[in-house]
Design a protein around this motif. Structure first.
Motif, short mmCIF file in Angstrom:
data_model
loop_
_atom_site.label_atom_id
_atom_site.label_comp_id
_atom_site.label_asym_id
_atom_site.label_seq_id
_atom_site.Cartn_x
_atom_site.Cartn_y
_atom_site.Cartn_z
N LEU A 1 -14.33 33.66 -18.58
CA LEU A 1 -13.75 32.94 -17.45
C LEU A 1 -14.91 32.20 -16.78
O LEU A 1 -15.90 32.81 -16.40
N ASN A 2 -14.77 30.88 -16.68
CA ASN A 2 -15.84 30.06 -16.10
C ASN A 2 -15.40 29.54 -14.74
O ASN A 2 -14.45 28.78 -14.64
N LEU A 3 -16.10 29.99 -13.69
CA LEU A 3 -15.81 29.51 -12.33
C LEU A 3 -16.90 28.53 -11.93
O LEU A 3 -18.08 28.92 -11.83
N ASP A 4 -16.54 27.29 -11.74
CA ASP A 4 -17.55 26.27 -11.43
C ASP A 4 -16.97 25.29 -10.41
O ASP A 4 -15.83 24.83 -10.54
N LYS A 5 -17.79 24.95 -9.44
CA LYS A 5 -17.35 24.05 -8.37
C LYS A 5 -17.31 22.58 -8.83
O LYS A 5 -16.77 21.73 -8.16
N LEU A 6 -17.94 22.32 -9.97
CA LEU A 6 -18.07 20.94 -10.47
C LEU A 6 -18.73 20.04 -9.43
O LEU A 6 -18.15 19.04 -8.98
N THR A 7 -19.94 20.40 -9.05
CA THR A 7 -20.77 19.50 -8.25
C THR A 7 -21.21 18.36 -9.18
O THR A 7 -20.80 18.32 -10.35
N TYR A 8 -22.10 17.50 -8.71
CA TYR A 8 -22.60 16.40 -9.56
C TYR A 8 -23.16 16.96 -10.87
O TYR A 8 -23.18 16.27 -11.90
N ALA A 9 -23.66 18.22 -10.86
CA ALA A 9 -24.33 18.79 -12.04
C ALA A 9 -23.36 19.48 -12.99
O ALA A 9 -23.72 19.82 -14.11
N GLY A 10 -22.14 19.69 -12.54
CA GLY A 10 -21.15 20.38 -13.38
C GLY A 10 -20.36 19.35 -14.16
O GLY A 10 -19.82 18.41 -13.59
N ASN A 11 -20.28 19.53 -15.46
CA ASN A 11 -19.68 18.50 -16.31
C ASN A 11 -18.73 19.15 -17.31
O ASN A 11 -19.17 19.74 -18.30
N PRO A 12 -17.41 19.01 -17.09
CA PRO A 12 -16.44 19.62 -18.00
C PRO A 12 -16.60 19.13 -19.44
O PRO A 12 -16.26 19.83 -20.39
N GLU A 13 -17.16 17.91 -19.60
CA GLU A 13 -17.37 17.37 -20.94
C GLU A 13 -18.30 18.27 -21.77
O GLU A 13 -18.23 18.29 -22.99
N ASN A 14 -19.18 19.01 -21.08
CA ASN A 14 -20.09 19.92 -21.79
C ASN A 14 -19.30 20.95 -22.61
O ASN A 14 -19.81 21.50 -23.58
N GLY B 1 -8.27 24.11 -25.75
CA GLY B 1 -7.28 24.74 -26.63
C GLY B 1 -7.74 26.09 -27.16
O GLY B 1 -6.99 26.77 -27.86
N ASP B 2 -8.96 26.50 -26.84
CA ASP B 2 -9.46 27.80 -27.29
C ASP B 2 -8.98 28.87 -26.31
O ASP B 2 -9.35 28.86 -25.13
N SER B 3 -8.16 29.79 -26.80
CA SER B 3 -7.52 30.76 -25.89
C SER B 3 -8.54 31.76 -25.32
O SER B 3 -8.23 32.50 -24.39
N ARG B 4 -9.74 31.77 -25.85
CA ARG B 4 -10.76 32.70 -25.33
C ARG B 4 -11.46 32.15 -24.09
O ARG B 4 -12.28 32.83 -23.49
N TYR B 5 -11.15 30.91 -23.74
CA TYR B 5 -11.89 30.25 -22.65
C TYR B 5 -10.94 29.85 -21.52
O TYR B 5 -9.93 29.18 -21.75
N VAL B 6 -11.29 30.27 -20.29
CA VAL B 6 -10.49 29.89 -19.12
C VAL B 6 -11.44 29.22 -18.13
O VAL B 6 -12.52 29.77 -17.81
N PHE B 7 -11.03 28.05 -17.64
CA PHE B 7 -11.85 27.37 -16.63
C PHE B 7 -11.12 27.34 -15.29
O PHE B 7 -9.94 27.04 -15.23
N VAL B 8 -11.85 27.68 -14.23
CA VAL B 8 -11.29 27.55 -12.88
C VAL B 8 -12.29 26.77 -12.04
O VAL B 8 -13.48 27.13 -11.97
N LYS B 9 -11.80 25.71 -11.40
CA LYS B 9 -12.67 24.94 -10.51
C LYS B 9 -12.69 25.64 -9.16
O LYS B 9 -11.62 25.85 -8.55
#
Ligand code: NAD
Ligand code: DAU
Length: 354
Positions: free
Chosen positions: A28-41, A47-55
């Motif tokens: 589970l990835n919790l990230d505020k997505l500041t200028y340094a946070g890049n979802p493209e990374n 589509g990978d069920s092992r990965y969950v993103f929360v802003k």
């Protein structure tokens, strides 16, 4: 599963990608997505069920508590931070807010979750705090490298805020018994590094025909580690580190900045020569120094090597070649991160130095 904070940034994203290459344990990835946070990374994980993103913000206690209850992680790894020294000089406020207040709130949320776990799970739970060698201050040329027993003597708003967070983590163990681990790592480099930092800035400026700014005399020394070696050290500390211990992580790779500049230039001369036949080092420009610039960092990584059997896989030569090649192979990533906000920062940081 594990909860990673700041997983959309440079080291966090490399960590998440490597983790899911090596294990099926979800993240589970919790990230505020500041200028340094890049979802493209992390686009390859779509589509990978092992990965969950929360802003979200590590300092948002109600969100963090909800996520902890919902996902029940066995460990929390705290990468989230404001991380750039020059930005901390221009504006320290965000650094105190995330690195100090945010870490404190995260520790509180995690403590309350941990205290509610069944006893068997409580013993195995870990809070791993990712920190930096900059908390130890600056070395003279003849000083021994930093060990885990060095005093914390931070000199920049960034390093002071990280030192404060290291102290908070320590206090949450001693006062509340939270099973914590801390890593203090030297300068990382590698893929996905935001081009405000020296190595990626050199590569993107060189290719764009722009000046390669060297602060002061360029003889400041940093100790460089390939980012994937930092990630493997964190995995090792999480798996086998002793609760309450601090582990220094480094590559025994001290180099003056000017040597880094020349190495990057030579690799580009070889891999992507300038069309006019000139050498990239002709773009080097000495500029006004960073205020309070730490002269030398050096990490003694003896403890993690002896006690946990960790060693870096890359030499500096192999790691820097892979890094330059990655930037050459990923022009779209570079173009996307050079947004309006990035251009504003370049203007703020470099105009007054020239
Ligand atoms: P980075 O700036 O590239 O990424 C930081 C990430 O944290 C970003 O994705 C950002 O959006 C996120 N973030 C910032 N504030 C947040 C908040 N309040 N809540 C949630 N997310 C937030 O940083 P990095 O270089 O990847 O560094 C990661 C960690 O490693 C930091 O704690 C840093 O101090 C430490 N560290 C970095 C280095 C290095 O050389 N880069 C070396 C040693 C230690
Ligand atoms: O030591 C670990 C730290 O390394 C991390 O905790 C920080 O998050 C990370 O940003 C890094 O800090 P530095 O300040 O060492 O990294 P930076 O890439 O900003 O600078 C590296 C060296 O290069 C430093 O001596 C300053 C110099 N420099 C930097 C820039 C951006 C230049 O000479 N010119 C530049 O344009």
């Amino acid at each position: 599963m594990i909860l990673v904070t700041g997983g959309a940034g440079f080291i966090g994203a490399n960590f998440v990608l490597d983790w899911l290459r090596q294990t099926d344990e979800p993240v589970l990835n919790l990230d505020k997505l500041t200028y340094a946070g890049n979802p493209e990374n992390l686009a390859s994980l779509q589509g990978d069920s092992r990965y969950v993103f929360v802003k979200g913000d590590i300092g948002d206690s109600s969100l963090v508590e909800k996520l902890l209850t919902q996902y029940a992680p066995r460990a929390v790894l705290n990468f989230a931070a404001e991380s750039h020294v020059d930005r901390s000089i221009h504006g320290p406020e965000d650094f105190i807010q995330t690195n100090v207040v945010g870490t404190m709130r995260l520790l509180q949320s995690v403590r309350s979750y941990w205290q509610g776990l069944p006893e068997s799970e409580r013993a195995d739970f870990r809070f791993l705090h990712v920190s930096t060698d900059e908390v130890y201050g600056s070395l003279s040329p003849t000083d021994a490298a930093f060990t885990e027993t060095n005093k914390l003597e931070p000199n920049s708003p960034y390093s002071a805020s990280k030192a404060a967070s290291d102290h908070l983590v320590r206090a949450w163990l001693h006062t509340y018994g939270l099973p914590v681990l801390t890593t203090n790592c030297s300068n990382n480099y590698g893929p996905l590094h935001f081009p405000e930092k020296l190595i990626p800035l050199l590569i993107v400026n060189a290719l764009a025909g722009k000046p390669l700014p060297v602060y002061g005399d360029g003889l400041q020394v940093r100790d460089w580690l390939y980012v994937k070696d930092h990630c493997s050290a964190i995995r090792r500390v999480l798996a086998a580190g002793k609760v309450g211990e601090v582990y220094n992580v480094g590559g025994w790779n001290e180099k003056p900045n000017i040597e880094i500049v020349h190495t990057v230039c030579s690799l580009l001369d070889e891999l992507r020569p300038r069309s006019d036949g000139a050498l990239y080092k002709t773009q080097v420009t000495y500029v006004q120094d960073r205020p309070g610039h730490d002269r030398r960092y050096a990490i003694d990584a003896g403890k993690i090597e002896r006690e946990l059997g960790w060693k870096p896989a890359e030499t500096f030569d192999s790691g820097i070649r892979k890094t330059v090649q990655w930037y050459l192979d990923n022009p779209d990533w570079v173009a996307h991160v050079q947004s309006g906000a990035y251009r504003e920062w370049v203007q703020t940081n470099y105009t007054r130095r020239s």
